[in-house]
Design a protein around this motif. Structure first.
Motif, PDB file in Angstrom:
ATOM      1  N   ALA A 250      -0.654   3.212   0.352  1.00 26.97           N
ATOM      2  CA  ALA A 250       0.185   3.077   1.539  1.00 26.97           C
ATOM      3  C   ALA A 250      -0.074   1.733   2.210  1.00 26.97           C
ATOM      4  O   ALA A 250      -1.112   1.093   1.975  1.00 26.97           O
ATOM      5  N   PRO A 251       0.838   1.276   3.042  1.00 27.78           N
ATOM      6  CA  PRO A 251       0.567   0.064   3.825  1.00 27.78           C
ATOM      7  C   PRO A 251      -0.698   0.244   4.672  1.00 27.78           C
ATOM      8  O   PRO A 251      -0.925   1.317   5.239  1.00 27.78           O
ATOM      9  N   GLY A 265       1.101  -8.949 -15.868  1.00 27.61           N
ATOM     10  CA  GLY A 265       2.324  -8.384 -15.314  1.00 27.61           C
ATOM     11  C   GLY A 265       2.750  -9.020 -14.009  1.00 27.61           C
ATOM     12  O   GLY A 265       2.417 -10.176 -13.697  1.00 27.61           O
ATOM     13  N   LYS A 266       3.455  -8.222 -13.208  1.00 27.72           N
ATOM     14  CA  LYS A 266       4.000  -8.704 -11.938  1.00 27.72           C
ATOM     15  C   LYS A 266       3.829  -7.636 -10.863  1.00 27.72           C
ATOM     16  O   LYS A 266       3.785  -6.443 -11.152  1.00 27.72           O
ATOM     17  N   LYS A 267       3.787  -8.103  -9.624  1.00 26.88           N
ATOM     18  CA  LYS A 267       3.699  -7.165  -8.502  1.00 26.88           C
ATOM     19  C   LYS A 267       4.318  -7.789  -7.267  1.00 26.88           C
ATOM     20  O   LYS A 267       4.070  -8.964  -6.957  1.00 26.88           O
ATOM     21  N   ARG A 268       5.116  -6.996  -6.585  1.00 28.89           N
ATOM     22  CA  ARG A 268       5.737  -7.453  -5.333  1.00 28.89           C
ATOM     23  C   ARG A 268       4.804  -7.125  -4.171  1.00 28.89           C
ATOM     24  O   ARG A 268       4.377  -5.995  -3.999  1.00 28.89           O
ATOM     25  N   TRP A 269       4.524  -8.150  -3.376  1.00 28.67           N
ATOM     26  CA  TRP A 269       3.643  -8.001  -2.227  1.00 28.67           C
ATOM     27  C   TRP A 269       4.416  -8.265  -0.943  1.00 28.67           C
ATOM     28  O   TRP A 269       5.178  -9.237  -0.861  1.00 28.67           O
ATOM     29  N   ARG A 270       4.188  -7.404   0.026  1.00 30.57           N
ATOM     30  CA  ARG A 270       4.700  -7.618   1.372  1.00 30.57           C
ATOM     31  C   ARG A 270       3.505  -7.666   2.326  1.00 30.57           C
ATOM     32  O   ARG A 270       2.689  -6.748   2.353  1.00 30.57           O
ATOM     33  N   VAL A 271       3.420  -8.759   3.068  1.00 30.74           N
ATOM     34  CA  VAL A 271       2.278  -8.998   3.952  1.00 30.74           C
ATOM     35  C   VAL A 271       2.787  -9.191   5.375  1.00 30.74           C
ATOM     36  O   VAL A 271       3.796  -9.874   5.603  1.00 30.74           O
ATOM     37  N   ASN A 288      -3.958   4.893   6.695  1.00 34.31           N
ATOM     38  CA  ASN A 288      -2.679   4.655   6.033  1.00 34.31           C
ATOM     39  C   ASN A 288      -1.569   4.575   7.072  1.00 34.31           C
ATOM     40  O   ASN A 288      -1.497   5.396   7.988  1.00 34.31           O
ATOM     41  N   LEU A 289      -0.718   3.587   6.914  1.00 32.70           N
ATOM     42  CA  LEU A 289       0.397   3.387   7.833  1.00 32.70           C
ATOM     43  C   LEU A 289       1.700   3.810   7.148  1.00 32.70           C
ATOM     44  O   LEU A 289       1.770   3.929   5.918  1.00 32.70           O
ATOM     45  N   SER A 290       2.731   3.997   7.942  1.00 33.78           N
ATOM     46  CA  SER A 290       4.044   4.352   7.407  1.00 33.78           C
ATOM     47  C   SER A 290       4.996   3.183   7.596  1.00 33.78           C
ATOM     48  O   SER A 290       4.718   2.238   8.343  1.00 33.78           O
ATOM     49  N   GLU A 291       6.126   3.257   6.928  1.00 34.44           N
ATOM     50  CA  GLU A 291       7.130   2.197   7.054  1.00 34.44           C
ATOM     51  C   GLU A 291       7.612   2.086   8.497  1.00 34.44           C
ATOM     52  O   GLU A 291       7.994   0.994   8.951  1.00 34.44           O
ATOM     53  N   GLU A 292       7.602   3.182   9.223  1.00 37.45           N
ATOM     54  CA  GLU A 292       8.043   3.158  10.614  1.00 37.45           C
ATOM     55  C   GLU A 292       7.105   2.341  11.497  1.00 37.45           C
ATOM     56  O   GLU A 292       7.493   1.896  12.589  1.00 37.45           O
ATOM     57  N   ASP A 293       5.866   2.160  11.048  1.00 33.59           N
ATOM     58  CA  ASP A 293       4.901   1.377  11.820  1.00 33.59           C
ATOM     59  C   ASP A 293       5.119  -0.127  11.669  1.00 33.59           C
ATOM     60  O   ASP A 293       4.494  -0.922  12.385  1.00 33.59           O
ATOM     61  N   LEU A 294       6.001  -0.511  10.739  1.00 31.16           N
ATOM     62  CA  LEU A 294       6.114  -1.916  10.359  1.00 31.16           C
ATOM     63  C   LEU A 294       7.476  -2.492  10.709  1.00 31.16           C
ATOM     64  O   LEU A 294       8.468  -1.779  10.779  1.00 31.16           O
ATOM     65  N   GLU A 295       7.480  -3.798  10.896  1.00 27.80           N
ATOM     66  CA  GLU A 295       8.733  -4.535  11.030  1.00 27.80           C
ATOM     67  C   GLU A 295       8.978  -5.287   9.729  1.00 27.80           C
ATOM     68  O   GLU A 295       8.445  -4.928   8.679  1.00 27.80           O
ATOM     69  N   GLU A 296       9.752  -6.350   9.756  1.00 35.26           N
ATOM     70  CA  GLU A 296      10.006  -7.118   8.545  1.00 35.26           C
ATOM     71  C   GLU A 296       8.733  -7.858   8.126  1.00 35.26           C
ATOM     72  O   GLU A 296       7.987  -8.359   8.974  1.00 35.26           O
ATOM     73  N   PRO A 297       8.447  -7.931   6.828  1.00 39.00           N
ATOM     74  CA  PRO A 297       7.231  -8.621   6.393  1.00 39.00           C
ATOM     75  C   PRO A 297       7.303 -10.124   6.668  1.00 39.00           C
ATOM     76  O   PRO A 297       8.377 -10.731   6.637  1.00 39.00           O
ATOM     77  N   PHE A 315      -4.589  -8.176   8.217  1.00 38.06           N
ATOM     78  CA  PHE A 315      -3.218  -8.400   7.762  1.00 38.06           C
ATOM     79  C   PHE A 315      -2.752  -7.178   6.966  1.00 38.06           C
ATOM     80  O   PHE A 315      -3.319  -6.857   5.915  1.00 38.06           O
ATOM     81  N   ILE A 316      -1.746  -6.500   7.474  1.00 34.20           N
ATOM     82  CA  ILE A 316      -1.206  -5.329   6.780  1.00 34.20           C
ATOM     83  C   ILE A 316      -0.542  -5.792   5.485  1.00 34.20           C
ATOM     84  O   ILE A 316       0.096  -6.842   5.428  1.00 34.20           O
ATOM     85  N   HIS A 317      -0.686  -4.984   4.455  1.00 35.64           N
ATOM     86  CA  HIS A 317      -0.100  -5.334   3.169  1.00 35.64           C
ATOM     87  C   HIS A 317       0.240  -4.075   2.380  1.00 35.64           C
ATOM     88  O   HIS A 317      -0.357  -3.014   2.578  1.00 35.64           O
ATOM     89  N   GLN A 318       1.204  -4.215   1.507  1.00 36.87           N
ATOM     90  CA  GLN A 318       1.525  -3.177   0.536  1.00 36.87           C
ATOM     91  C   GLN A 318       2.098  -3.858  -0.696  1.00 36.87           C
ATOM     92  O   GLN A 318       2.632  -4.977  -0.615  1.00 36.87           O
ATOM     93  N   ALA A 319       1.961  -3.195  -1.855  1.00 38.29           N
ATOM     94  CA  ALA A 319       2.375  -3.830  -3.107  1.00 38.29           C
ATOM     95  C   ALA A 319       2.873  -2.783  -4.093  1.00 38.29           C
ATOM     96  O   ALA A 319       2.345  -1.664  -4.142  1.00 38.29           O
ATOM     97  N   ASN A 320       3.867  -3.145  -4.859  1.00 43.43           N
ATOM     98  CA  ASN A 320       4.376  -2.251  -5.897  1.00 43.43           C
ATOM     99  C   ASN A 320       4.714  -3.037  -7.165  1.00 43.43           C
ATOM    100  O   ASN A 320       5.136  -4.199  -7.111  1.00 43.43           O
TER     101      ASN A 320
END
Length: 558
Positions: A250-251, A265-271, A288-297, A315-320
């Motif tokens: 989770a973020p 490989g590859k991974k998309r990161w939002r920071v 763990n944070l939710s998408e509602e806790d975040l604004e635009e990366p 710095f909040i981050h999530q990756a997929n």
């Protein structure tokens, strides 16, 4: 050019030879047998001198001359006449009379190795630029377009080998995680993480987190151990293997400075930068944070193999992973619990103890009625009399705090932080040269039914500490202790869960230890140690080098 000029040139050369070596012989064989040390430079000088004499006798030197520089200190030519026909030989015309001892010897220094590793890791960004513009301030993305850059660090093939060769445990060494529809779950079975079990769980879409790869991977160990001298604190790592099109976590934000090295490989990161000052340089990781806790990366980027991403604590981050390829990356982490707050946690209680013993104001009793105007229920009280009492109370506390600040034992607090590093640190990686100079591989061994290669420490034996931060000399509990990390395990606190091992150093030996610490990376003869007598010097070094079960703090050379 007439013979007078040629004679002048020969006279200049002979004078220089005479002034530097006190002898000139017409026969090279006589030079060889005269006891003079013959070097290649002297041989070239002699041959040049002979050729000049021959040229004089044959009158065949060019009619041109030139002025060339000589520096007698290093053997190069000063302002003297040299025939231009010998211009091609100018690079040979450096004739030292004797080999001078170098004024400085280059010694292997673990801090320089650390700097090289760090520079390699964040290349192509300059270290100074990184520290000025990004460290603890902002994220950094390095796009390399070189999928092989981190190839030798770790691979999925190597992870498979580690799983099959070692007794890897779920939860202790491996986590199996998923993050689906905003829900983060851990799916760790009990017991050993067999390779087939791990790959089966991975095939169902679960991510694999390898918690201590430095324990099992030598390249990862080398990176983390080396960087400890760059950061002055423990450096660890986690490895994340994510199936295509999935997300394992989770973020959140962490309490570490994170260096993400994309391996495969590859991974998309939002920071996301910290949402408030409370999150800057966080000392505790977030839940763990939710998408509602975040604004635009603030950063949305795809890392490919060979790329680097750095982001600070808080710095909040999530990756997929992308839909078409798996992702393997390693996060190198540093500066956990290495802040000013952590330092002052060591210094302030000690300062209070010192101030209490020295200043009676700290021992005086509190006002009899302070509970009637201090506390939560009185914090917003508008009663003028109580407000005045609260003001006096604050002023007294501020006065005591000012005195307390002057009592801060900064060196002692630094030693405690250094002791923590010794406790946390990975054991040193020794080069072949370091191994044969220490008890690890050097010294006595069994051969042909007997003990051979007896090694004794003598006054001429040269010694030094193996690494820059391998030991810490501390005054603690009324004794001098030398804490060391050579016996640490590659698994965090495995052998010494409470505190690192140490030697008690007798006070008359302490100056020698200090001298060795301060002289690093130079080797020092035992005879030059700042100890009272030769017996103390040799017994002290024997103490340092023999009191540890496997290895030692000192490296030695004859």
């Amino acid at each position: 050019m007439d013979d007078n000029v040629k004679e002048n040139a020969l006279s200049v050369l002979e004078s220089w030879i005479l002034s530097n070596n006190s002898v000139i012989l017409d026969n090279f064989h006589e030079i060889q047998t005269s006891g003079i040390e013959i070097t290649e430079e002297w041989k070239k000088l002699y041959e040049f001198w002979l050729s000049l004499k021959q040229d004089l006798s044959n009158s065949c030197i060019d009619d041109e001359i030139e002025i060339v520089k000589i520096n007698h200190d290093n053997g190069s030519l000063n302002e003297k006449i040299i025939p231009s026909g010998l211009k091609r030989k100018r690079k040979l015309l450096r004739f030292p009379t004797r080999k001078k001892k170098p004024t400085h010897t280059k010694y292997e220094d673990s801090r320089e190795k650390a700097s090289h590793i760090f520079s390699w890791m964040i290349s192509s960004v300059d270290v100074k630029q990184f520290m000025d513009e990004y460290w603890e301030k902002d994220f950094l993305h390095v796009k390399r377009n070189n999928s092989q850059y981190y190839k030798k660090v770790l691979s999925t093939v190597e992870i498979d080998r580690i799983l099959r060769k070692n007794y890897i445990m779920f939860t202790k060494n491996i986590d199996i995680t998923t993050y689906i529809n905003g829900v983060r779950k851990t799916h760790n079975p009990e017991g050993r993480a067999y390779a087939s079990t791990v790959w089966d769980l991975y095939s169902t879409g679960a991510s694999v987190r390898f918690l201590n790869p430095q324990t099992y991977s030598n390249p990862v160990w080398k990176i983390c151990e080396g960087l400890q001298d760059a950061f002055g604190c423990f450096v660890g790592a986690n490895v994340y293997l994510t199936p295509p099109g999935t997300q394992g976590f989770a973020p959140h934000y962490d309490d570490i400075e994170a260096f993400v090295l994309q391996l495969e490989g590859k991974k998309r990161w939002r920071v996301y930068r910290p949402r408030s000052q409370a999150e800057e340089c966080a000392l505790v990781s977030s839940p763990n944070l939710s998408e509602e806790d975040l604004e635009e990366p603030d950063l949305d980027v795809v890392l490919e193999a060979g790329d680097l991403l750095y982001f600070p604590r808080g710095f909040i981050h999530q990756a997929n992973a992308l839909p078409d390829v798996h992702s393997l990356h390693i996060t190198v982490s540093s500066f956990q619990n290495n802040s000013w707050a952590n330092f002052l946690e060591q210094a302030v209680p000690a300062a209070l103890k010192i101030a209490t013993s020295e200043n009676p104001e700290f021992r005086r009793g509190l006002p009899l009625d302070y509970l009637s105007y201090m506390g939560l229920v009185h914090s917003d009280n508008n009663d003028i009399q109580k407000m005045d009492l609260r003001k006096l109370f604050r002023e007294k506390a501020r006065f005591l705090m000012d005195f307390l600040a002057d009592m801060l034992p900064l060196d002692s607090a630094a030693d405690q932080m250094g002791k923590k590093l010794i406790h946390d640190a990975l054991p040193p990686i020794l080069s072949h040269d370091e191994r044969v100079r220490t008890i690890y591989n050097g010294g006595e061994h069994w051969e042909d039914n007997d003990v051979v290669n007896r090694v004794e420490i003598t006054p001429d034996t040269k010694i030094r500490f193996l690494k820059a931060n391998i030991a810490r000399l501390i005054m603690e509990e009324d004794e001098i202790r030398l804490y060391f990390s050579t016996e640490n395990s590659r698994e965090y606190h495995e052998l010494f869960p409470e505190e690192p091992p140490y030697l008690v150093i007798e006070s008359h030996l302490a100056p020698g230890v200090e001298q060795l610490i301060l002289s690093y990376p130079r080797f020092m003869s035992v005879s030059k140690l700042a100890l009272e007598d030769l017996t103390s010097k040799i017994s002290g070094i024997q103490l340092y080098s023999s009191a540890m079960p496997k290895g030692n703090v000192c490296g030695a050379t004859k």
